[in-house]
Design an enzyme around this catalytic site. Structure first.
Site, short mmCIF file in Angstrom:
data_model
loop_
_atom_site.label_atom_id
_atom_site.label_comp_id
_atom_site.label_asym_id
_atom_site.label_seq_id
_atom_site.Cartn_x
_atom_site.Cartn_y
_atom_site.Cartn_z
N GLU A 1 5.20 -15.08 29.06
CA GLU A 1 6.16 -16.18 29.17
C GLU A 1 6.16 -16.79 30.56
O GLU A 1 6.27 -18.01 30.73
CB GLU A 1 7.56 -15.72 28.79
CG GLU A 1 7.73 -15.45 27.30
CD GLU A 1 7.42 -16.67 26.45
OE1 GLU A 1 7.55 -17.80 26.95
OE2 GLU A 1 7.02 -16.49 25.30
N TYR B 1 15.34 -20.58 29.57
CA TYR B 1 14.25 -20.52 28.61
C TYR B 1 13.65 -19.10 28.54
O TYR B 1 13.54 -18.51 27.46
CB TYR B 1 13.13 -21.52 28.95
CG TYR B 1 11.88 -21.16 28.19
CD1 TYR B 1 11.76 -21.51 26.86
CD2 TYR B 1 10.89 -20.35 28.75
CE1 TYR B 1 10.68 -21.10 26.10
CE2 TYR B 1 9.81 -19.94 28.01
CZ TYR B 1 9.70 -20.31 26.69
OH TYR B 1 8.65 -19.87 25.95
N ASP C 1 12.08 -25.29 25.21
CA ASP C 1 11.03 -25.66 26.16
C ASP C 1 10.60 -27.10 25.82
O ASP C 1 11.26 -27.76 25.01
CB ASP C 1 9.85 -24.69 26.06
CG ASP C 1 9.07 -24.89 24.77
OD1 ASP C 1 9.66 -25.37 23.78
OD2 ASP C 1 7.86 -24.59 24.75
#
Length: 376
Positions: A54, A137, A155
DNA sequence: TAACCGTGGTC
DNA sequence: TGACCAAGGTT
Protein backbone atom coordinates in the site's frame (compact mmCIF):
# COMPACT_ATOMS: atom_id res chain seq x y z
CA UNK A 1 -42.89 22.83 18.55
CA UNK A 2 -40.11 23.64 16.15
CA UNK A 3 -40.20 21.90 12.80
CA UNK A 4 -37.81 18.96 12.30
CA UNK A 5 -34.49 20.27 11.07
CA UNK A 6 -32.77 18.78 8.12
CA UNK A 7 -29.61 17.09 9.38
CA UNK A 8 -26.71 17.22 6.96
CA UNK A 9 -23.96 15.49 8.88
CA UNK A 10 -25.68 12.60 10.58
CA UNK A 11 -23.65 9.44 10.16
CA UNK A 12 -26.96 7.57 10.11
CA UNK A 13 -28.18 9.45 7.09
CA UNK A 14 -28.67 7.12 4.19
CA UNK A 15 -26.98 8.13 0.94
CA UNK A 16 -27.67 4.96 -1.00
CA UNK A 17 -30.94 3.05 -1.15
CA UNK A 18 -30.51 -0.45 0.33
CA UNK A 19 -31.47 -2.23 -2.86
CA UNK A 20 -29.04 -0.22 -4.96
CA UNK A 21 -26.34 -0.65 -2.34
CA UNK A 22 -26.66 -4.44 -2.37
CA UNK A 23 -26.80 -4.53 -6.14
CA UNK A 24 -23.61 -2.47 -6.43
CA UNK A 25 -21.82 -4.54 -3.81
CA UNK A 26 -22.80 -7.86 -5.35
CA UNK A 27 -21.98 -6.88 -8.91
CA UNK A 28 -18.62 -5.40 -8.00
CA UNK A 29 -17.59 -8.35 -5.83
CA UNK A 30 -18.64 -10.89 -8.45
CA UNK A 31 -16.82 -8.94 -11.14
CA UNK A 32 -13.73 -8.75 -8.91
CA UNK A 33 -13.78 -12.49 -8.28
CA UNK A 34 -13.79 -13.12 -12.02
CA UNK A 35 -11.54 -10.35 -13.33
CA UNK A 36 -9.03 -9.33 -10.67
CA UNK A 37 -5.42 -9.19 -11.70
CA UNK A 38 -3.01 -11.69 -10.20
CA UNK A 39 -0.85 -9.27 -8.20
CA UNK A 40 1.83 -10.58 -5.82
CA UNK A 41 0.45 -8.84 -2.74
CA UNK A 42 -2.87 -10.56 -3.37
CA UNK A 43 -1.14 -13.89 -2.72
CA UNK A 44 -0.19 -13.09 0.86
CA UNK A 45 -2.08 -12.52 4.08
CA UNK A 46 0.95 -11.07 5.85
CA UNK A 47 -0.19 -7.65 7.13
CA UNK A 48 3.37 -6.31 6.85
CA UNK A 49 3.62 -7.32 3.19
CA UNK A 50 0.21 -5.81 2.47
CA UNK A 51 1.18 -2.62 4.29
CA UNK A 52 4.36 -2.41 2.23
CA UNK A 53 2.40 -2.78 -1.00
CA UNK A 54 0.00 0.00 0.00
CA UNK A 55 2.83 2.41 0.78
CA UNK A 56 4.70 1.62 -2.44
CA UNK A 57 1.50 1.99 -4.48
CA UNK A 58 0.88 5.54 -3.28
CA UNK A 59 1.00 7.69 -6.42
CA UNK A 60 2.90 4.90 -8.14
CA UNK A 61 1.84 2.45 -10.83
CA UNK A 62 1.43 -1.27 -10.20
CA UNK A 63 3.99 -2.36 -12.79
CA UNK A 64 6.62 -0.11 -11.24
CA UNK A 65 5.98 -1.38 -7.73
CA UNK A 66 6.15 -5.14 -8.28
CA UNK A 67 9.95 -5.58 -8.50
CA UNK A 68 10.56 -3.13 -5.66
CA UNK A 69 8.05 -4.95 -3.43
CA UNK A 70 9.67 -8.31 -4.08
CA UNK A 71 13.22 -7.05 -3.47
CA UNK A 72 12.20 -5.18 -0.35
CA UNK A 73 10.46 -8.18 1.23
CA UNK A 74 13.39 -10.42 0.41
CA UNK A 75 15.78 -8.06 2.16
CA UNK A 76 13.44 -7.01 5.00
CA UNK A 77 11.03 -9.93 5.45
CA UNK A 78 9.47 -8.72 8.69
CA UNK A 79 8.64 -5.61 10.66
CA UNK A 80 11.49 -6.49 13.02
CA UNK A 81 14.00 -6.79 10.19
CA UNK A 82 12.95 -3.44 8.78
CA UNK A 83 12.99 -1.75 12.18
CA UNK A 84 16.52 -2.98 12.84
CA UNK A 85 17.92 -1.72 9.54
CA UNK A 86 19.78 1.60 9.16
CA UNK A 87 17.73 4.17 7.27
CA UNK A 88 20.31 4.57 4.46
CA UNK A 89 19.95 0.84 3.70
CA UNK A 90 16.18 1.25 3.47
CA UNK A 91 16.56 4.25 1.16
CA UNK A 92 18.98 2.29 -1.02
CA UNK A 93 16.23 -0.27 -1.70
CA UNK A 94 13.79 2.54 -2.38
CA UNK A 95 16.15 4.15 -4.89
CA UNK A 96 14.28 5.19 -8.02
CA UNK A 97 10.80 4.69 -6.56
CA UNK A 98 10.36 8.34 -5.61
CA UNK A 99 8.56 10.11 -2.77
CA UNK A 100 11.28 9.07 -0.38
CA UNK A 101 9.44 10.30 2.71
CA UNK A 102 7.40 7.13 2.26
CA UNK A 103 10.48 5.07 3.01
CA UNK A 104 11.47 7.24 5.95
CA UNK A 105 7.97 7.01 7.42
CA UNK A 106 7.75 3.28 6.77
CA UNK A 107 11.01 2.75 8.61
CA UNK A 108 9.91 4.97 11.50
CA UNK A 109 6.54 3.22 11.69
CA UNK A 110 8.22 -0.19 11.79
CA UNK A 111 10.27 0.96 14.75
CA UNK A 112 7.11 2.20 16.47
CA UNK A 113 5.32 -1.07 15.80
CA UNK A 114 8.16 -2.90 17.53
CA UNK A 115 8.26 -0.45 20.44
CA UNK A 116 4.53 0.09 20.95
CA UNK A 117 2.86 -3.04 19.60
CA UNK A 118 5.39 -5.82 20.18
CA UNK A 119 6.21 -6.09 16.49
CA UNK A 120 2.62 -6.81 15.45
CA UNK A 121 0.91 -4.26 13.23
CA UNK A 122 -2.25 -3.01 14.97
CA UNK A 123 -5.42 -4.25 13.32
CA UNK A 124 -7.72 -1.22 13.33
CA UNK A 125 -7.72 1.82 11.11
CA UNK A 126 -7.87 4.06 14.17
CA UNK A 127 -4.66 2.62 15.61
CA UNK A 128 -2.90 2.50 12.25
CA UNK A 129 -3.63 6.21 11.79
CA UNK A 130 -1.32 6.95 14.73
CA UNK A 131 1.70 5.62 12.82
CA UNK A 132 3.83 7.78 10.49
CA UNK A 133 2.95 7.40 6.84
CA UNK A 134 -0.58 6.18 7.57
CA UNK A 135 -3.23 8.59 6.37
CA UNK A 136 -6.90 7.91 5.99
CA UNK A 137 -6.46 5.90 2.82
CA UNK A 138 -3.64 3.62 3.94
CA UNK A 139 -5.20 2.99 7.34
CA UNK A 140 -8.44 1.91 5.67
CA UNK A 141 -6.62 -0.21 3.11
CA UNK A 142 -4.51 -2.15 5.63
CA UNK A 143 -7.34 -2.49 8.16
CA UNK A 144 -9.76 -3.85 5.57
CA UNK A 145 -7.45 -5.92 3.38
CA UNK A 146 -5.16 -7.38 6.04
CA UNK A 147 -7.54 -7.50 9.02
CA UNK A 148 -11.07 -7.59 7.62
CA UNK A 149 -12.27 -4.42 9.30
CA UNK A 150 -15.11 -2.73 7.35
CA UNK A 151 -13.02 0.44 7.06
CA UNK A 152 -13.66 2.67 4.04
CA UNK A 153 -11.03 4.00 1.69
CA UNK A 154 -10.99 6.57 -1.08
CA UNK A 155 -8.07 6.75 -3.47
CA UNK A 156 -7.96 8.27 -6.94
CA UNK A 157 -9.66 5.22 -8.43
CA UNK A 158 -12.45 5.08 -5.87
CA UNK A 159 -13.02 8.82 -6.16
CA UNK A 160 -13.44 8.49 -9.92
CA UNK A 161 -15.68 5.42 -9.72
CA UNK A 162 -17.98 6.88 -7.08
CA UNK A 163 -18.03 10.29 -8.77
CA UNK A 164 -19.39 8.62 -11.87
CA UNK A 165 -21.79 6.14 -10.29
CA UNK A 166 -23.34 8.76 -7.99
CA UNK A 167 -22.68 11.79 -10.17
CA UNK A 168 -20.69 13.55 -7.46
CA UNK A 169 -19.80 17.07 -8.56
CA UNK A 170 -16.69 19.02 -7.63
CA UNK A 171 -13.00 18.92 -8.44
CA UNK A 172 -10.33 16.90 -6.61
CA UNK A 173 -9.57 18.71 -3.37
CA UNK A 174 -13.06 20.17 -2.97
CA UNK A 175 -13.99 19.54 0.66
CA UNK A 176 -17.67 18.86 0.16
CA UNK A 177 -16.80 16.43 -2.60
CA UNK A 178 -14.25 14.58 -0.47
CA UNK A 179 -16.71 14.34 2.42
CA UNK A 180 -19.39 12.93 0.19
CA UNK A 181 -17.04 10.37 -1.36
CA UNK A 182 -15.90 9.15 2.06
CA UNK A 183 -19.48 8.95 3.24
CA UNK A 184 -20.42 6.89 0.20
CA UNK A 185 -17.40 4.61 0.66
CA UNK A 186 -18.31 4.15 4.31
CA UNK A 187 -21.85 3.07 3.51
CA UNK A 188 -20.78 0.74 0.75
CA UNK A 189 -17.98 -1.08 2.57
CA UNK A 190 -20.12 -2.37 5.43
CA UNK A 191 -20.90 -6.01 4.82
CA UNK A 192 -19.07 -9.16 3.85
CA UNK A 193 -15.46 -9.13 2.60
CA UNK A 194 -14.67 -5.44 3.16
CA UNK A 195 -11.07 -5.84 1.95
CA UNK A 196 -12.16 -7.47 -1.29
CA UNK A 197 -14.88 -4.90 -1.77
CA UNK A 198 -12.42 -2.02 -1.39
CA UNK A 199 -10.06 -3.72 -3.81
CA UNK A 200 -12.95 -4.32 -6.20
CA UNK A 201 -13.68 -0.60 -6.28
CA UNK A 202 -10.03 0.22 -6.94
CA UNK A 203 -9.56 -2.57 -9.47
CA UNK A 204 -12.64 -1.43 -11.30
CA UNK A 205 -11.28 2.11 -11.44
CA UNK A 206 -7.86 0.95 -12.59
CA UNK A 207 -8.99 -1.39 -15.37
CA UNK A 208 -12.55 -0.47 -16.48
CA UNK A 209 -13.66 2.87 -15.07
CA UNK A 210 -10.39 4.44 -16.26
CA UNK A 211 -9.69 8.18 -16.45
CA UNK A 212 -9.48 8.16 -20.25
CA UNK A 213 -11.57 5.94 -22.50
CA UNK A 214 -13.45 4.07 -19.78
CA UNK A 215 -14.76 0.68 -20.87
CA UNK A 216 -18.42 1.28 -20.10
CA UNK A 217 -19.54 -1.58 -22.31
CA UNK A 218 -17.71 -3.98 -20.00
CA UNK A 219 -18.83 -2.30 -16.80
CA UNK A 220 -20.60 -4.51 -14.28
CA UNK A 221 -22.45 -1.57 -12.72
CA UNK A 222 -23.27 0.38 -15.83
CA UNK A 223 -26.99 0.19 -15.11
CA UNK A 224 -26.39 1.79 -11.72
CA UNK A 225 -24.21 4.60 -13.05
CA UNK A 226 -25.77 8.05 -13.14
CA UNK A 227 -22.95 9.51 -15.23
CA UNK A 228 -23.46 6.77 -17.82
CA UNK A 229 -27.19 7.32 -17.84
CA UNK A 230 -26.69 11.04 -18.35
CA UNK A 231 -23.84 10.82 -20.84
CA UNK A 232 -21.39 12.50 -18.46
CA UNK A 233 -18.80 9.78 -17.97
CA UNK A 234 -16.15 11.76 -19.82
CA UNK A 235 -16.67 14.90 -17.76
CA UNK A 236 -16.61 13.28 -14.30
CA UNK A 237 -14.55 13.84 -12.35
CA UNK A 238 -13.08 17.13 -13.65
CA UNK A 239 -9.32 17.13 -14.16
CA UNK A 240 -7.12 18.31 -11.36
CA UNK A 241 -5.66 21.79 -11.81
CA UNK A 242 -1.93 21.58 -11.43
CA UNK A 243 0.47 24.40 -10.68
CA UNK A 244 3.21 25.00 -13.20
CA UNK A 245 6.52 23.38 -12.19
CA UNK A 246 9.01 25.71 -10.56
CA UNK A 247 12.57 25.89 -11.76
CA UNK A 248 15.30 24.77 -9.41
CA UNK A 249 19.00 24.99 -10.15
CA UNK A 250 21.60 23.02 -8.23
CA UNK A 251 25.34 23.53 -8.37
CA UNK A 252 26.86 20.04 -8.11
CA UNK A 253 30.40 19.46 -6.92
CA UNK A 254 32.29 16.84 -8.91
CA UNK A 255 35.33 16.33 -6.73
CA UNK A 256 37.53 13.45 -7.84
CA UNK A 257 40.57 12.05 -6.10
CA UNK A 258 42.43 8.87 -6.99
CA UNK A 259 39.54 7.23 -8.76
CA UNK A 260 36.95 8.22 -6.17
CA UNK A 261 34.29 10.89 -6.01
CA UNK A 262 33.06 12.82 -3.01
CA UNK A 263 29.51 11.84 -2.06
CA UNK A 264 27.30 13.50 0.56
CA UNK A 265 24.12 12.42 2.30
CA UNK A 266 21.36 15.03 2.43
CA UNK A 267 19.42 16.19 5.45
CA UNK A 268 16.45 13.96 6.12
CA UNK A 269 13.68 16.38 5.28
CA UNK A 270 12.55 17.90 2.06
CA UNK A 271 13.48 17.04 -1.49
CA UNK A 272 15.48 13.80 -1.75
CA UNK A 273 15.73 13.78 2.06
CA UNK A 274 18.27 11.32 3.47
CA UNK A 275 19.57 10.35 0.04
CA UNK A 276 23.16 10.40 -1.20
CA UNK A 277 24.29 12.78 -3.92
CA UNK A 278 27.23 14.49 -5.48
CA UNK A 279 27.36 17.42 -3.03
CA UNK A 280 24.90 20.01 -4.24
CA UNK A 281 23.81 23.51 -3.31
CA UNK A 282 20.78 25.37 -4.62
CA UNK A 283 21.65 28.48 -6.59
CA UNK A 284 19.78 31.00 -8.67
CA UNK A 285 19.54 30.26 -12.35
CA UNK A 286 21.83 33.19 -13.18
CA UNK A 287 24.44 32.55 -10.51
CA UNK A 288 27.92 32.51 -12.09
CA UNK A 289 29.99 29.35 -11.63
CA UNK A 290 32.50 31.17 -9.45
CA UNK A 291 29.81 32.10 -6.97
CA UNK A 292 28.29 28.63 -7.16
CA UNK A 293 31.70 27.29 -6.23
CA UNK A 294 31.81 29.36 -3.08
CA UNK A 295 28.32 28.13 -2.17
CA UNK A 296 29.59 24.59 -2.48
CA UNK A 297 32.61 25.48 -0.36
CA UNK A 298 30.28 26.78 2.34
CA UNK A 299 28.11 23.66 2.21
CA UNK A 300 31.15 21.42 2.45
CA UNK A 301 32.97 23.52 5.00
CA UNK A 302 36.13 23.34 2.89
CA UNK A 303 38.05 25.47 0.45
CA UNK A 304 37.45 24.35 -3.10
CA UNK A 305 38.75 25.53 -6.45
CA UNK A 306 36.75 25.51 -9.66
CA UNK A 307 38.49 23.37 -12.31
CA UNK A 308 35.91 23.39 -15.07
CA UNK A 309 32.39 22.65 -16.20
CA UNK A 310 31.17 19.10 -16.94
CA UNK A 311 27.77 19.93 -18.37
CA UNK A 312 24.20 20.26 -17.13
CA UNK A 313 21.70 17.49 -16.41
CA UNK A 314 18.03 18.41 -16.64
CA UNK A 315 15.29 16.46 -14.94
CA UNK A 316 11.56 17.07 -14.88
CA UNK A 317 9.67 16.27 -11.65
CA UNK A 318 5.94 16.76 -11.18
CA UNK A 319 6.30 20.22 -9.73
CA UNK A 320 9.93 21.06 -10.32
CA UNK A 321 12.17 21.49 -13.34
CA UNK A 322 15.63 20.59 -12.08
CA UNK A 323 18.91 21.76 -13.58
CA UNK A 324 22.03 20.13 -12.19
CA UNK A 325 25.17 22.04 -13.14
CA UNK A 326 28.20 19.83 -12.80
CA UNK A 327 31.22 21.77 -11.57
CA UNK A 328 34.56 20.04 -11.42
CA UNK A 329 36.25 21.15 -8.22
CA UNK A 330 39.29 20.22 -6.15
CA UNK A 331 40.64 21.22 -2.78
CA UNK A 332 43.75 20.82 -0.70
CA UNK A 333 42.08 19.22 2.30
CA UNK A 334 39.50 16.49 2.11
CA UNK A 335 36.50 17.20 4.34
CA UNK A 336 35.06 14.39 6.47
CA UNK A 337 32.21 16.41 7.94
CA UNK A 338 30.20 19.18 6.34
CA UNK A 339 27.72 21.66 7.74
CA UNK A 340 25.06 21.06 5.09
CA UNK A 341 25.20 17.26 5.00
CA UNK A 342 24.59 14.32 7.29
CA UNK A 343 27.62 12.40 6.11
CA UNK A 344 30.44 12.46 3.55
CA UNK A 345 32.12 9.55 1.81
CA UNK A 346 34.66 9.00 -0.98
CA UNK A 347 33.33 6.39 -3.39
CA UNK A 348 34.22 4.70 -6.63
CA UNK A 349 31.45 5.10 -9.20
CA UNK A 350 30.34 1.50 -8.55
CA UNK A 351 30.13 2.08 -4.82
CA UNK A 352 28.20 5.28 -5.40
CA UNK A 353 25.73 3.50 -7.65
CA UNK A 354 24.65 1.19 -4.85
CA UNK A 355 23.80 4.03 -2.49
CA UNK A 356 20.33 5.43 -1.98
CA UNK A 357 20.35 8.20 -4.58
CA UNK A 358 17.69 9.99 -6.57
CA UNK A 359 17.33 9.22 -10.23
CA UNK A 360 18.24 12.83 -11.01
CA UNK A 361 21.52 12.53 -9.15
CA UNK A 362 22.19 9.10 -10.59
CA UNK A 363 21.98 10.64 -14.06
CA UNK A 364 24.26 13.45 -12.94
CA UNK A 365 26.78 10.92 -11.65
CA UNK A 366 26.74 9.03 -14.95
CA UNK A 367 27.11 12.28 -16.88
CA UNK A 368 30.04 13.38 -14.73
CA UNK A 369 31.88 10.07 -15.18
CA UNK A 370 31.31 9.95 -18.92
CA UNK A 371 32.47 13.57 -19.18
CA UNK A 372 35.79 12.43 -17.74
CA UNK A 373 35.42 13.43 -14.11
CA UNK A 374 37.84 10.73 -13.02
CA UNK A 375 40.49 11.61 -15.61
CA UNK A 376 43.23 13.97 -14.58
C1' DT B 1 -5.01 24.87 3.27
C1' DA B 2 -2.24 24.86 -0.26
C1' DA B 3 2.31 23.60 -1.28
C1' DC B 4 5.50 20.13 -1.21
C1' DC B 5 7.25 15.55 -2.21
C1' DG B 6 9.54 11.53 -7.66
C1' DT B 7 9.16 8.50 -11.07
C1' DG B 8 8.09 6.00 -15.31
C1' DG B 9 4.25 4.98 -18.48
C1' DT B 10 1.13 6.65 -21.91
C1' DC B 11 -0.61 9.13 -25.76
C1' DT C 1 7.72 15.44 -27.32
C1' DG C 2 5.48 17.15 -23.66
C1' DA C 3 1.49 17.06 -20.82
C1' DC C 4 -0.90 14.25 -17.91
C1' DC C 5 -1.23 10.89 -14.56
C1' DA C 6 -0.96 6.73 -10.57
C1' DA C 7 -3.54 2.16 -4.65
C1' DG C 8 -1.47 9.80 -0.73
C1' DG C 9 0.84 11.88 3.39
C1' DT C 10 2.78 15.78 5.75
C1' DT C 11 3.18 20.41 7.18
Amino acid sequence: MSPPRKRKESSAERLVEPGRRESLRTRLLEWYDRQKRDLPWRRTRDPYAIWLSEVMLQQTQVATVIPYWERFLQRFPSVEALAAAPLPDVLALWRGLGYYSRARNLHGAAQEVVARFGGKLPSTAAELLTLPGFGRYTAGAVASIAFGEPAPLVDGNVARVLSRIFEVEGAPGDRAREARLWALATELVHGERPGDFNQALMEHGATVCRPESPLCLLCPVREECLAYRHGRVDELPPARVRAAPKRMTLAVAVWAHEGRLLLARRAEKGLFGGLWELPAAEVDDDTPDTESTSRLAEALGADVTLRGHLGTVRRQLTHRALSLRLLRVTGATHPTHAPAFRELRWCTPDEASSLGMSTAMHKALEAAVSAGALQA
